[in-house]
Every structure is written in C-alpha cells, then in structure tokens.
Design a protein around this motif. Structure first.
Motif, PDB file in Angstrom:
ATOM      1  N   GLU A 385       0.842  -1.197   0.000  1.00  0.00           N
ATOM      2  CA  GLU A 385       0.000   0.000   0.000  1.00  0.00           C
ATOM      3  C   GLU A 385       0.875   1.243   0.000  1.00  0.00           C
ATOM      4  N   LEU A 386       0.386   2.287  -0.653  1.00  0.00           N
ATOM      5  CA  LEU A 386       1.074   3.574  -0.668  1.00  0.00           C
ATOM      6  C   LEU A 386       0.182   4.620  -0.009  1.00  0.00           C
ATOM      7  N   PRO A 387       0.716   5.431   0.906  1.00  0.00           N
ATOM      8  CA  PRO A 387      -0.087   6.483   1.534  1.00  0.00           C
ATOM      9  C   PRO A 387      -0.545   7.524   0.510  1.00  0.00           C
ATOM     10  N   LYS A 388      -1.851   7.804   0.496  1.00  0.00           N
ATOM     11  CA  LYS A 388      -2.405   8.824  -0.386  1.00  0.00           C
ATOM     12  C   LYS A 388      -3.267   9.767   0.444  1.00  0.00           C
ATOM     13  N   GLN A 414       9.122   5.715   4.611  1.00  0.00           N
ATOM     14  CA  GLN A 414       7.915   4.913   4.409  1.00  0.00           C
ATOM     15  C   GLN A 414       6.625   5.701   4.594  1.00  0.00           C
ATOM     16  N   LYS A 415       6.720   6.902   5.168  1.00  0.00           N
ATOM     17  CA  LYS A 415       5.528   7.710   5.410  1.00  0.00           C
ATOM     18  C   LYS A 415       5.302   8.782   4.343  1.00  0.00           C
ATOM     19  N   LYS A 416       6.138   8.818   3.336  1.00  0.00           N
ATOM     20  CA  LYS A 416       5.941   9.785   2.260  1.00  0.00           C
ATOM     21  C   LYS A 416       4.651   9.479   1.502  1.00  0.00           C
ATOM     22  N   LEU A 417       4.052  10.494   0.942  1.00  0.00           N
ATOM     23  CA  LEU A 417       2.795  10.331   0.203  1.00  0.00           C
ATOM     24  C   LEU A 417       3.074   9.808  -1.202  1.00  0.00           C
TER      25      LEU A 417
END
Length: 444
Positions: A385-388, A414-417
């Motif tokens: 999953e990628l943060p959006k 790992q917390k970059k959008l």
C-alpha cells in the motif's frame, strides 16, 4: 423514553438514509412501528412496502401525511394502556438497538441493555467527567439523537442531570452560532468537524461565544493543530477542548479528559469509574505495559450485550471474560491518560512497515492552506500500500505538490505520500464525524 418504560426496544436511523438503507435497518431490527417527521414519510413508506413486520407509521406534527397516524394520538392516552404486569430484566433485556458507524463495513445492530444505558449515564455523571449543574449549564444538542453519543451522552445524560438542552434538527452554521450566542451556551458536546468549523469558518467572528467554558469532542482524534486553532479563534487560550473515547458498542464513553486534571493535548483522557482497560500486542494478544502501543480493550458495565443475530462477530469483538476489542491502536502513560494512535484496520502497510493515517493527517493539517484531510492506503503490487492524501484546501494558494513536499521534509521514507495528493471538495464522514476511509478507497 416512553417505549423503554413499557419494555419496548428503540432503534434509530439517520433521517437522510435512502429507502434501500431503511429497508436494511427495518429488516435487521425487526421493527414493528415507525415514528418519523413529515418530510420522511414518503421514503419510509417506500421502505415499509418491502418489510413485512411493520404494523404502522406515526408522524409528528398536527397534520397527517400520507395517511399515517398522528403521533398525538399516542400521547393522548390517559395511561390505561400502560401494562400493569411489566417485567424487565435490566441486564438481559435490550433497551436500544443502535447501528455501528460502518467505518470498516456494513453497520451491525448493537444491542444495549437497560443496564448498559443506565450504567453509562451514571458513570459519565461523576464530578470531573460530564457532571453538569442544573439550572446553570446550557448545551446546544447538535449531535444527532440517532447516534449513541446523542441518545445516551447528550439526551439521556441531560435529562438525568436536569440541564437545559437546546435541540437543533441539523447543523446550519448561522443557526448553530446564533444559538450559542442567544442562549449563552456554557458547554458544547460535539464532533471534530464542528471543532474544525469553529477554528476556521469566517462566520465565527461575527458571534459572541464567550459564554462557552468547555468543549467536549469525540468520534475521532481532533489533533493538536485544530485544538490550538479553536482556542485562538475563541480568544480563550485555556479553554478546555476535552477529548473523549467511546463507541456504540460501549454505550457511549469509556474515557474522558477530566476537568480536574492537567490538560494534555492529544489525550482522550482517563477511565470512567468501574471501567478497566488493557492494551494488547497486535500479534500475540499479550498485555502490554505503560507507553507500549497496541490494541485498546475495555471491560465494564457499559459493554454491549452483543450484535443482534450475529454470534460470530460478537465473539470476535468480546472475549469470554468480557473484554471488548475496540480495533483502535493506542497506549496509556504513567498518569493513566490514554492516547489513540489509529484504527487497527486503517493502518497502511507499506512494505514491512505500518503507517498510521492519523499521524499524517495531523501533520498535513498543520499546513496553513489545509482545511481538512484524510489519508488512505492505495493498493500497490510491489509495496502493498502507498499512503495517499485527500485534501480540502482553504484557497487556491496551495497545490498538491506543496503538500507532497511539506510531508516529505518531515517524515521517514515509508511515510511519504507515494500514492499522491488529490484535492477534493469534502471528506466523507459518518454522522459521528469519523472519516469514512472505505468510501475514499472505493473511489480511488
């Protein structure tokens, strides 16, 4: 209250529900009678046509609509209809059948017994928690009564303590602010979207809200940035914005920031009396100690009886020894103050790392040009999953790339959008103010 007094069960629904949603609620609850406002009649009649157990519809007001029976016919009874041999088992008989908010799936029927509701009201009424002063405190009842917070935490609590409630059918900015000003409301029981409103809307400056001495907020984390903003906006640097934690399954509340303790921004407070809690490891279920993050569990007289006609989900939610698993991740400190980090099912899994959406949301909300935000995990073949981020901007002076760069400079990799930033007109929320991430994930 009249229904409860004769041993009946009350179930509530949002008046904005569609006919299809009403069919599901009426069927799930096995409802036999419906009481509604005139503008809901057509929709309810459409739903009732598909539900066999409903015997009739009572409508509020002075004029019958759609052939429904006037509610005044019920209150015109001389009392002879009241059962003389009424027997209620407080710990077993269901008083209210409410539906969970559905933030992670379809709503489930939550069975709250008479004992659950009475215990919840009494525990909240303890001095320092939600103990109000009769004849002094005035509260605008803006939280909907079809929700557990409104039904138990506002209406029942207010009636029990004899305080003045100013009922508002729905939220309208000017009506809400004018009510506070004209009635000199002393406390506001609310949800995060209304705290955002008080912190950001230009209308607020046109009204005198100086009578407000206490703001109690629940439903979702408010965040330090918003709390500081609303304090500044109201011109009261020390006004408490007391966060609480609760669930439909917990008959309203289990923790609250008390009036007699040192105010800690970000904390959802300490435990109500007769309530116990523990934090367990997400993998092993082992009980964790002070400062360790895990799933928060509660045990006490306010824990629901279970989900109606759903033994499997009830067993997943409540252990044999009475512990209710909240699905919320958090910890408690050495003072016994609880903090909620995120929803267990909302965690974004990026490769081998877990990313908390709320952490990113609070960070993005600290940007001057951001009004609201919601972060989800965007499915990705390689990373999981990628943060959006979905952002509601305050003006045209901010761009999606500005949000990306801002976050990138303040978080670990790992917390970059990596899933991007999308500007939207509004963030979908439940009636209690919780972000409906499943709706955002469905529109991706």
């Amino acid at each position: 209250m009249s229904v409860l007094s004769v041993g009946g069960v009350v179930t509530t629904t949002n008046p904005l529900c569609s006919a299809d949603e009403l069919i599901r609620y009426l069927s799930s609850s096995d409802a036999t009678w419906v009481i509604c406002a005139p503008d809901c009649v057509e929709k309810i009649q459409e739903a009732v046509a598909h539900v066999t157990r409903v015997k009739g519809i009572f409508v509020m007001g002075n004029e019958s609509v759609g052939g429904c029976t006037l509610f005044t016919k019920l209150i015109g009874d001389d009392g002879s209809a009241f059962p003389s041999d009424l027997k209620v088992n407080p710990k077993q008989d269901v008083a209210a059948l409410l539906f969970s908010s559905g933030t992670t799936g379809p709503p489930k029927g939550v069975m709250l017994t008479h004992y659950n509701v009475i215990a919840s009201v009494h525990l909240q009424s303890v001095p320092g928690f939600l103990k109000f002063e009769s004849g002094v405190d005035i509260i605008p009842a803006i939280i909907p009564f079809f929700h557990v917070a409104g039904l138990v935490g506002v209406l029942s609590l207010g009636l029990k303590q004899g305080i003045r409630l100013i009922t508002l059918p729905k939220f309208e900015p000017e009506t809400f602010l004018r009510t506070i000003q004209e009635y000199k409301a002393t406390r506001i029981l609310t949800v995060p979207p209304l705290v955002f409103f008080l912190a950001n809307h230009p209308l607020v400056d046109r009204y005198d809200l100086s009578s407000v001495s206490d703001i109690i907020c629940g439903g979702a984390p408010t965040g330090p940035a918003i709390i500081k903003a609303v304090r500044k906006r109201l011109g009261q640097s020390n006004i408490p914005v007391r966060e609480v934690f609760g669930m439909t399954e917990l008959s309203s509340l289990t923790t609250i920031v008390t009036t007699d303790e040192e105010f800690e921004i970000g904390s959802v407070g300490t435990l109500l009396p007769n309530t116990t809690a523990k934090v367990i490891d997400l993998e092993t279920g082992k009980t964790l100690g002070v400062g360790k993050e895990g799933e928060i569990c509660f045990r006490g007289p306010q824990v629901m009886k279970g989900y109606r006609n759903n033994i499997e989900e009830t067993r997943k939610m409540i252990s044999e020894d009475g512990w209710l698993r909240t699905g919320d991740i958090g910890f408690y400190n050495e003072k016994g103050h609880f903090y909620v980090v995120d929803r267990l099912k909302d965690l974004i899994k990026y490769k081998a790392y877990q990313v908390a959406p709320t952490e990113l949301e609070n960070l993005i909300l600290s940007m001057p040009g951001v009004k609201e935000v919601a972060v989800i995990g965007l499915p990705h073949d390689e990373a999981g999953e990628l943060p959006k981020a979905f952002v509601v901007p305050k003006s045209d002076n901010i761009k999606p790339e500005d949000v990306m760069k801002f976050v990138e400079g303040k978080v670990i990799p790992q917390k970059k959008l990596r899933g991007g930033v999308e500007f939207v007109d509004e963030i979908p929320k439940s009636a209690s103010g919780k972000i409906l991430r499943r709706v955002l994930k469905a529109r991706k």
